[in-house]
Motif scaffolding. Structure first.
Motif, PDB file in Angstrom:
ATOM      1  N   TYR A  35       0.606  -1.139  -0.044  1.00 31.00           N
ATOM      2  CA  TYR A  35      -0.060  -0.194   0.157  1.00 31.00           C
ATOM      3  C   TYR A  35       0.958   1.521  -0.259  1.00 31.00           C
ATOM      4  CZ  TYR A  35      -3.681  -2.836   1.557  1.00 31.00           C
ATOM      5  OH  TYR A  35      -4.495  -4.273   1.450  1.00 31.00           O
ATOM      6  N   SER A  36       0.981   1.876  -0.575  1.00 30.52           N
ATOM      7  CA  SER A  36       0.970   3.903  -0.619  1.00 30.52           C
ATOM      8  C   SER A  36       0.749   3.824  -0.178  1.00 30.52           C
ATOM      9  CB  SER A  36       1.005   3.849  -2.270  1.00 30.52           C
ATOM     10  OG  SER A  36      -0.413   4.678  -2.516  1.00 30.52           O
ATOM     11  N   ILE A  37       0.684   5.106   0.484  1.00 31.83           N
ATOM     12  CA  ILE A  37       0.616   5.422   2.294  1.00 31.83           C
ATOM     13  C   ILE A  37      -0.709   6.684   1.642  1.00 31.83           C
ATOM     14  CG2 ILE A  37       1.301   7.808   3.354  1.00 31.83           C
ATOM     15  CD1 ILE A  37       4.328   7.264   3.716  1.00 31.83           C
ATOM     16  N   ILE A  42     -11.405  11.286   6.986  1.00 30.83           N
ATOM     17  CA  ILE A  42     -12.300  10.845   7.239  1.00 30.83           C
ATOM     18  C   ILE A  42     -11.744  11.046   8.935  1.00 30.83           C
ATOM     19  CG2 ILE A  42     -14.963  10.659   8.543  1.00 30.83           C
ATOM     20  CD1 ILE A  42     -15.173  11.267   6.216  1.00 30.83           C
ATOM     21  N   SER A  43     -10.845   9.231   9.539  1.00 30.68           N
ATOM     22  CA  SER A  43     -10.001   9.533  10.347  1.00 30.68           C
ATOM     23  C   SER A  43      -8.437   9.868  10.234  1.00 30.68           C
ATOM     24  CB  SER A  43     -11.050   7.749  10.477  1.00 30.68           C
ATOM     25  OG  SER A  43      -9.717   6.785   9.658  1.00 30.68           O
ATOM     26  N   ARG A  44      -8.345  10.814   9.715  1.00 31.97           N
ATOM     27  CA  ARG A  44      -7.043  11.029   9.463  1.00 31.97           C
ATOM     28  C   ARG A  44      -5.667   9.538  10.216  1.00 31.97           C
ATOM     29  NH1 ARG A  44      -8.802  14.790   7.419  1.00 31.97           N
ATOM     30  NH2 ARG A  44      -8.924  16.523   8.369  1.00 31.97           N
ATOM     31  N   ASP A  45      -6.569   7.925   9.984  1.00 34.95           N
ATOM     32  CA  ASP A  45      -5.407   7.592  10.273  1.00 34.95           C
ATOM     33  C   ASP A  45      -5.678   6.387   8.608  1.00 34.95           C
ATOM     34  OD1 ASP A  45      -5.913   7.072  12.801  1.00 34.95           O
ATOM     35  OD2 ASP A  45      -7.192   5.969  12.632  1.00 34.95           O
ATOM     36  N   GLN A  46      -3.944   6.012   9.321  1.00 30.86           N
ATOM     37  CA  GLN A  46      -2.752   5.459   7.602  1.00 30.86           C
ATOM     38  C   GLN A  46      -3.954   4.415   6.856  1.00 30.86           C
ATOM     39  OE1 GLN A  46       0.760   5.329   7.744  1.00 30.86           O
ATOM     40  NE2 GLN A  46       1.744   7.464   8.121  1.00 30.86           N
ATOM     41  N   ALA A  47      -3.484   3.927   6.012  1.00 32.30           N
ATOM     42  CA  ALA A  47      -4.334   2.756   5.602  1.00 32.30           C
ATOM     43  C   ALA A  47      -3.499   1.756   6.101  1.00 32.30           C
ATOM     44  CB  ALA A  47      -3.852   2.868   3.644  1.00 32.30           C
ATOM     45  N   SER A  48      -3.663   0.218   6.155  1.00 32.99           N
ATOM     46  CA  SER A  48      -3.248  -0.881   6.202  1.00 32.99           C
ATOM     47  C   SER A  48      -3.739  -1.952   6.302  1.00 32.99           C
ATOM     48  CB  SER A  48      -2.671  -0.948   8.110  1.00 32.99           C
ATOM     49  OG  SER A  48      -3.789  -1.059   8.626  1.00 32.99           O
ATOM     50  N   PRO A  49      -3.147  -2.959   6.344  1.00 37.50           N
ATOM     51  CA  PRO A  49      -3.807  -4.597   5.660  1.00 37.50           C
ATOM     52  C   PRO A  49      -4.545  -4.650   6.840  1.00 37.50           C
ATOM     53  CG  PRO A  49      -1.162  -5.281   6.248  1.00 37.50           C
ATOM     54  CD  PRO A  49      -1.953  -3.268   6.856  1.00 37.50           C
ATOM     55  N   ASP A  50      -5.484  -4.595   7.691  1.00 40.86           N
ATOM     56  CA  ASP A  50      -6.298  -4.589   8.611  1.00 40.86           C
ATOM     57  C   ASP A  50      -7.472  -3.090   8.998  1.00 40.86           C
ATOM     58  OD1 ASP A  50      -5.422  -6.677   9.635  1.00 40.86           O
ATOM     59  OD2 ASP A  50      -4.698  -5.649  11.567  1.00 40.86           O
ATOM     60  N   ASP A  51      -6.628  -2.562   7.782  1.00 40.10           N
ATOM     61  CA  ASP A  51      -7.546  -1.154   7.162  1.00 40.10           C
ATOM     62  C   ASP A  51      -7.461  -0.516   6.412  1.00 40.10           C
ATOM     63  OD1 ASP A  51      -9.903   0.805   7.933  1.00 40.10           O
ATOM     64  OD2 ASP A  51      -8.199   2.031   8.919  1.00 40.10           O
ATOM     65  N   ASP A  91     -21.959  -2.530  -2.285  1.00 37.61           N
ATOM     66  CA  ASP A  91     -21.181  -1.635  -3.228  1.00 37.61           C
ATOM     67  C   ASP A  91     -19.729  -1.085  -2.684  1.00 37.61           C
ATOM     68  OD1 ASP A  91     -23.823  -2.857  -4.647  1.00 37.61           O
ATOM     69  OD2 ASP A  91     -24.286  -1.012  -3.706  1.00 37.61           O
ATOM     70  N   CYS A  92     -18.983  -1.498  -1.936  1.00 39.67           N
ATOM     71  CA  CYS A  92     -18.099  -0.682  -1.678  1.00 39.67           C
ATOM     72  C   CYS A  92     -16.535  -1.847  -1.593  1.00 39.67           C
ATOM     73  CB  CYS A  92     -17.695  -0.099   0.275  1.00 39.67           C
ATOM     74  SG  CYS A  92     -18.745   0.973   0.023  1.00 39.67           S
ATOM     75  N   LEU A  93     -15.701  -1.142  -2.664  1.00 42.02           N
ATOM     76  CA  LEU A  93     -14.295  -1.850  -2.811  1.00 42.02           C
ATOM     77  C   LEU A  93     -13.022  -1.924  -1.999  1.00 42.02           C
ATOM     78  CD1 LEU A  93     -15.023  -1.887  -7.122  1.00 42.02           C
ATOM     79  CD2 LEU A  93     -15.736  -3.758  -5.535  1.00 42.02           C
ATOM     80  N   GLN A  94     -12.360  -2.353  -1.771  1.00 44.45           N
ATOM     81  CA  GLN A  94     -11.598  -2.758  -1.418  1.00 44.45           C
ATOM     82  C   GLN A  94     -10.062  -2.707  -2.430  1.00 44.45           C
ATOM     83  OE1 GLN A  94     -10.156  -5.373   1.339  1.00 44.45           O
ATOM     84  NE2 GLN A  94      -7.290  -5.325   0.621  1.00 44.45           N
ATOM     85  N   ILE A  95      -9.671  -0.887  -1.842  1.00 48.67           N
ATOM     86  CA  ILE A  95      -8.444  -1.265  -3.549  1.00 48.67           C
ATOM     87  C   ILE A  95      -7.200  -1.414  -2.088  1.00 48.67           C
ATOM     88  CG2 ILE A  95     -10.506   0.580  -4.864  1.00 48.67           C
ATOM     89  CD1 ILE A  95      -9.199   2.378  -3.973  1.00 48.67           C
TER      90      ILE A  95
END
Length: 97
Positions: A35-37, A42-51, A91-95
């Motif tokens: 994942y790129s950064i 909304i939450s201001r959290d960085q993406a991770s495999p769990d999120d 309908d939301c997709l994980q990218i």
């Protein structure tokens, strides 16, 4: 087919050290997906495999945790925080970036 194309390209005897990328796309598999950064707006959290980042049908991207919070009741659609369109969680997709 990928190896055949690669063999054809390699036969041309080009200098690969001066190129920025290979002329043949090679699938690396899930273990080499990074994942790129991405920070959820909304939450201001960085993406991770769990999120991971999730793309809504309207095209906006939020973290999975934020989409889950917006979708308080799984049976009803929720509104995108950036546009007036209604979304369904299904309908939301994980990218992956």
């Amino acid at each position: 087919p990928t190896l055949a194309k690669f063999a054809t390209v390699m036969a041309k005897k080009q200098d690969w050290t001066s190129m920025e990328q290979l002329p043949v796309e090679i699938e690396l598999g899930h273990d080499f997906t990074f994942y790129s950064i991405f920070a959820c707006p909304i939450s201001r959290d960085q993406a991770s495999p769990d999120d991971p980042p999730m793309m809504l049908p309207c095209g906006h991207v939020l973290s999975k945790q934020s989409v889950t919070k917006l979708n308080k009741n799984n049976s009803k659609p929720f509104k995108c925080p950036y546009c007036p369109s209604e979304q369904k969680y299904s309908d939301c997709l994980q990218i992956t970036f």
